[in-house]
Design a protein around this motif. Structure first.
Motif, PDB file in Angstrom:
ATOM      1  N   MET A  31     -14.266  -5.491 -26.407  1.00 28.86           N
ATOM      2  CA  MET A  31     -13.200  -4.835 -27.155  1.00 28.86           C
ATOM      3  C   MET A  31     -11.851  -5.523 -27.032  1.00 28.86           C
ATOM      4  O   MET A  31     -11.032  -5.479 -27.952  1.00 28.86           O
ATOM      5  CB  MET A  31     -13.083  -3.367 -26.732  1.00 28.86           C
ATOM      6  N   THR A  32     -11.578  -6.159 -25.922  1.00 27.30           N
ATOM      7  CA  THR A  32     -10.282  -6.819 -25.743  1.00 27.30           C
ATOM      8  C   THR A  32     -10.355  -8.330 -25.961  1.00 27.30           C
ATOM      9  O   THR A  32      -9.379  -9.029 -25.694  1.00 27.30           O
ATOM     10  CB  THR A  32      -9.720  -6.519 -24.344  1.00 27.30           C
ATOM     11  N   ASP A  33     -11.473  -8.835 -26.452  1.00 25.71           N
ATOM     12  CA  ASP A  33     -11.598 -10.263 -26.723  1.00 25.71           C
ATOM     13  C   ASP A  33     -10.716 -10.670 -27.901  1.00 25.71           C
ATOM     14  O   ASP A  33     -10.478  -9.876 -28.824  1.00 25.71           O
ATOM     15  CB  ASP A  33     -13.056 -10.629 -27.032  1.00 25.71           C
ATOM     16  N   PRO A  34     -10.238 -11.918 -27.916  1.00 31.94           N
ATOM     17  CA  PRO A  34      -9.419 -12.386 -29.048  1.00 31.94           C
ATOM     18  C   PRO A  34     -10.265 -12.619 -30.291  1.00 31.94           C
ATOM     19  O   PRO A  34     -11.503 -12.722 -30.226  1.00 31.94           O
ATOM     20  CB  PRO A  34      -8.835 -13.704 -28.527  1.00 31.94           C
ATOM     21  N   THR A  35      -9.586 -12.712 -31.419  1.00 36.49           N
ATOM     22  CA  THR A  35     -10.237 -12.943 -32.712  1.00 36.49           C
ATOM     23  C   THR A  35      -9.463 -14.027 -33.462  1.00 36.49           C
ATOM     24  O   THR A  35      -8.372 -14.417 -33.045  1.00 36.49           O
ATOM     25  CB  THR A  35     -10.256 -11.658 -33.567  1.00 36.49           C
ATOM     26  N   PRO A  36      -9.998 -14.518 -34.586  1.00 39.65           N
ATOM     27  CA  PRO A  36      -9.237 -15.489 -35.384  1.00 39.65           C
ATOM     28  C   PRO A  36      -7.925 -14.935 -35.944  1.00 39.65           C
ATOM     29  O   PRO A  36      -7.096 -15.708 -36.423  1.00 39.65           O
ATOM     30  CB  PRO A  36     -10.204 -15.848 -36.513  1.00 39.65           C
ATOM     31  N   CYS A  37      -7.757 -13.605 -35.946  1.00 33.87           N
ATOM     32  CA  CYS A  37      -6.472 -12.999 -36.319  1.00 33.87           C
ATOM     33  C   CYS A  37      -5.639 -12.879 -35.054  1.00 33.87           C
ATOM     34  O   CYS A  37      -5.956 -12.045 -34.198  1.00 33.87           O
ATOM     35  CB  CYS A  37      -6.676 -11.604 -36.906  1.00 33.87           C
ATOM     36  N   PRO A  38      -4.603 -13.679 -34.882  1.00 31.56           N
ATOM     37  CA  PRO A  38      -3.870 -13.684 -33.615  1.00 31.56           C
ATOM     38  C   PRO A  38      -3.319 -12.322 -33.225  1.00 31.56           C
ATOM     39  O   PRO A  38      -3.167 -12.017 -32.050  1.00 31.56           O
ATOM     40  CB  PRO A  38      -2.730 -14.681 -33.851  1.00 31.56           C
ATOM     41  N   GLU A  39      -3.032 -11.474 -34.229  1.00 31.04           N
ATOM     42  CA  GLU A  39      -2.440 -10.173 -33.939  1.00 31.04           C
ATOM     43  C   GLU A  39      -3.469  -9.121 -33.545  1.00 31.04           C
ATOM     44  O   GLU A  39      -3.101  -8.013 -33.151  1.00 31.04           O
ATOM     45  CB  GLU A  39      -1.612  -9.673 -35.137  1.00 31.04           C
ATOM     46  N   ASP A 130     -14.409 -12.654 -39.134  1.00 28.69           N
ATOM     47  CA  ASP A 130     -13.583 -12.664 -37.920  1.00 28.69           C
ATOM     48  C   ASP A 130     -14.296 -11.940 -36.780  1.00 28.69           C
ATOM     49  O   ASP A 130     -14.360 -12.423 -35.640  1.00 28.69           O
ATOM     50  CB  ASP A 130     -12.253 -11.941 -38.171  1.00 28.69           C
ATOM     51  N   LEU A 131     -14.800 -10.749 -37.099  1.00 26.42           N
ATOM     52  CA  LEU A 131     -15.453  -9.923 -36.079  1.00 26.42           C
ATOM     53  C   LEU A 131     -16.718 -10.587 -35.557  1.00 26.42           C
ATOM     54  O   LEU A 131     -16.979 -10.604 -34.343  1.00 26.42           O
ATOM     55  CB  LEU A 131     -15.780  -8.547 -36.670  1.00 26.42           C
ATOM     56  N   ALA A 132     -17.495 -11.151 -36.462  1.00 25.69           N
ATOM     57  CA  ALA A 132     -18.767 -11.758 -36.062  1.00 25.69           C
ATOM     58  C   ALA A 132     -18.560 -12.955 -35.141  1.00 25.69           C
ATOM     59  O   ALA A 132     -19.223 -13.073 -34.102  1.00 25.69           O
ATOM     60  CB  ALA A 132     -19.561 -12.173 -37.305  1.00 25.69           C
ATOM     61  N   VAL A 133     -17.640 -13.854 -35.508  1.00 28.23           N
ATOM     62  CA  VAL A 133     -17.460 -15.036 -34.676  1.00 28.23           C
ATOM     63  C   VAL A 133     -16.820 -14.682 -33.339  1.00 28.23           C
ATOM     64  O   VAL A 133     -16.987 -15.401 -32.356  1.00 28.23           O
ATOM     65  CB  VAL A 133     -16.640 -16.138 -35.389  1.00 28.23           C
ATOM     66  N   SER A 134     -16.116 -13.556 -33.290  1.00 28.49           N
ATOM     67  CA  SER A 134     -15.481 -13.126 -32.049  1.00 28.49           C
ATOM     68  C   SER A 134     -16.457 -12.469 -31.085  1.00 28.49           C
ATOM     69  O   SER A 134     -16.189 -12.390 -29.885  1.00 28.49           O
ATOM     70  CB  SER A 134     -14.350 -12.140 -32.345  1.00 28.49           C
ATOM     71  N   THR A 135     -17.550 -11.966 -31.622  1.00 26.09           N
ATOM     72  CA  THR A 135     -18.483 -11.192 -30.804  1.00 26.09           C
ATOM     73  C   THR A 135     -19.866 -11.822 -30.722  1.00 26.09           C
ATOM     74  O   THR A 135     -20.810 -11.194 -30.240  1.00 26.09           O
ATOM     75  CB  THR A 135     -18.601  -9.748 -31.351  1.00 26.09           C
ATOM     76  N   VAL A 191      -9.387 -20.415 -39.425  1.00 27.88           N
ATOM     77  CA  VAL A 191      -9.877 -21.543 -38.641  1.00 27.88           C
ATOM     78  C   VAL A 191     -10.767 -20.988 -37.544  1.00 27.88           C
ATOM     79  O   VAL A 191     -10.409 -20.012 -36.882  1.00 27.88           O
ATOM     80  CB  VAL A 191      -8.718 -22.337 -38.006  1.00 27.88           C
ATOM     81  N   THR A 192     -11.933 -21.604 -37.346  1.00 27.13           N
ATOM     82  CA  THR A 192     -12.813 -21.202 -36.254  1.00 27.13           C
ATOM     83  C   THR A 192     -12.482 -22.026 -35.027  1.00 27.13           C
ATOM     84  O   THR A 192     -12.663 -23.248 -35.024  1.00 27.13           O
ATOM     85  CB  THR A 192     -14.289 -21.427 -36.618  1.00 27.13           C
ATOM     86  N   ALA A 193     -11.992 -21.374 -33.981  1.00 34.60           N
ATOM     87  CA  ALA A 193     -11.775 -22.077 -32.720  1.00 34.60           C
ATOM     88  C   ALA A 193     -13.118 -22.524 -32.168  1.00 34.60           C
ATOM     89  O   ALA A 193     -14.137 -21.848 -32.352  1.00 34.60           O
ATOM     90  CB  ALA A 193     -11.082 -21.154 -31.716  1.00 34.60           C
ATOM     91  N   PRO A 194     -13.175 -23.687 -31.494  1.00 36.72           N
ATOM     92  CA  PRO A 194     -14.462 -24.181 -30.989  1.00 36.72           C
ATOM     93  C   PRO A 194     -15.204 -23.167 -30.132  1.00 36.72           C
ATOM     94  O   PRO A 194     -16.424 -23.060 -30.221  1.00 36.72           O
ATOM     95  CB  PRO A 194     -14.056 -25.417 -30.176  1.00 36.72           C
ATOM     96  N   TRP A 195     -14.465 -22.389 -29.333  1.00 32.59           N
ATOM     97  CA  TRP A 195     -15.136 -21.421 -28.459  1.00 32.59           C
ATOM     98  C   TRP A 195     -15.682 -20.224 -29.225  1.00 32.59           C
ATOM     99  O   TRP A 195     -16.400 -19.406 -28.664  1.00 32.59           O
ATOM    100  CB  TRP A 195     -14.187 -20.949 -27.365  1.00 32.59           C
TER     101      TRP A 195
END
Length: 201
Positions: A31-39, A130-135, A191-195
């Protein structure tokens, strides 16, 4: 006008089904992980995506979108149900065929209702990505759905100008192996960050 532009609601239904699967796949510890949306972290991204759907309902009703917070709140274990609830309320308004041609007003202007559905479609697909690549979930929606949305957005959102009154970043060059949903996100400035590459999250 393409069939999808004439009535984009079937595309949006598919996008919401995909988003529902993503909501269900988020783990509590993410839940507190970052996403491609910086905000947005994952929790606030869930709330913003749900808000996008509910604000679309209000636009269809002729109401003020600011009556719905930009980020909805929900217990962390109830996000799938929250999305289901706002989706049900959305279709109670937008199942009305006459809304497609009726002028509706949003903060960015007044236009036919179908255009409001297209805006919501793009928001859900891009924020779903955004959500998928973050999780660590599959970031690709149905390819035909993503390609149709991308084709529409290339017309609705030119490559320039961007920034200022056009709240999108510059077009990002897609990698050779990017799928249709990622290419749509890239067109919208993501942009997709490498991680954040699938399998690395």
């Amino acid at each position: 006008m393409t069939t999808a532009q004439h009535d984009p609601r079937p595309l949006f239904r598919s996008a919401l089904e995909w988003a529902g699967d993503l909501f269900a796949g988020v783990r509590p510890e993410q839940m507190t992980d970052p996403t491609p949306c910086p905000e947005f972290d994952v929790r606030t991204l869930l709330g913003h995506l749900a808000s996008t759907v509910d604000r679309g309902r209000v636009i269809g009703m002729g109401g003020d979108v600011h009556s719905v917070p930009e980020v909805l709140s929900s217990p962390d274990d109830a996000w799938p149900g929250t999305l289901d609830a706002v989706t049900t309320r959305y279709w109670e308004v937008w199942d009305d065929d006459t809304l497609l041609d009726r002028p509706v007003t949003a903060p960015w202007g007044t236009f036919p209702g179908r255009a409001a559905v297209l805006v919501s479609l793009n928001e859900v697909l891009v924020h779903g990505w955004d959500l998928a690549v973050s999780t660590g979930q599959n970031p690709e929606a149905d390819p035909a759905l993503a390609r149709a949305a991308h084709e529409i957005m290339e017309r609705a959102l030119p490559a320039s100008p961007r920034g200022g009154e056009v709240p999108f970043g510059p077009v990002v060059d897609s990698t050779p192996d990017a799928g249709p949903t990622e290419r749509l996100a890239n067109w919208c400035g993501r942009v997709t960050a490498p991680w954040m590459r699938p399998g690395d999250a």
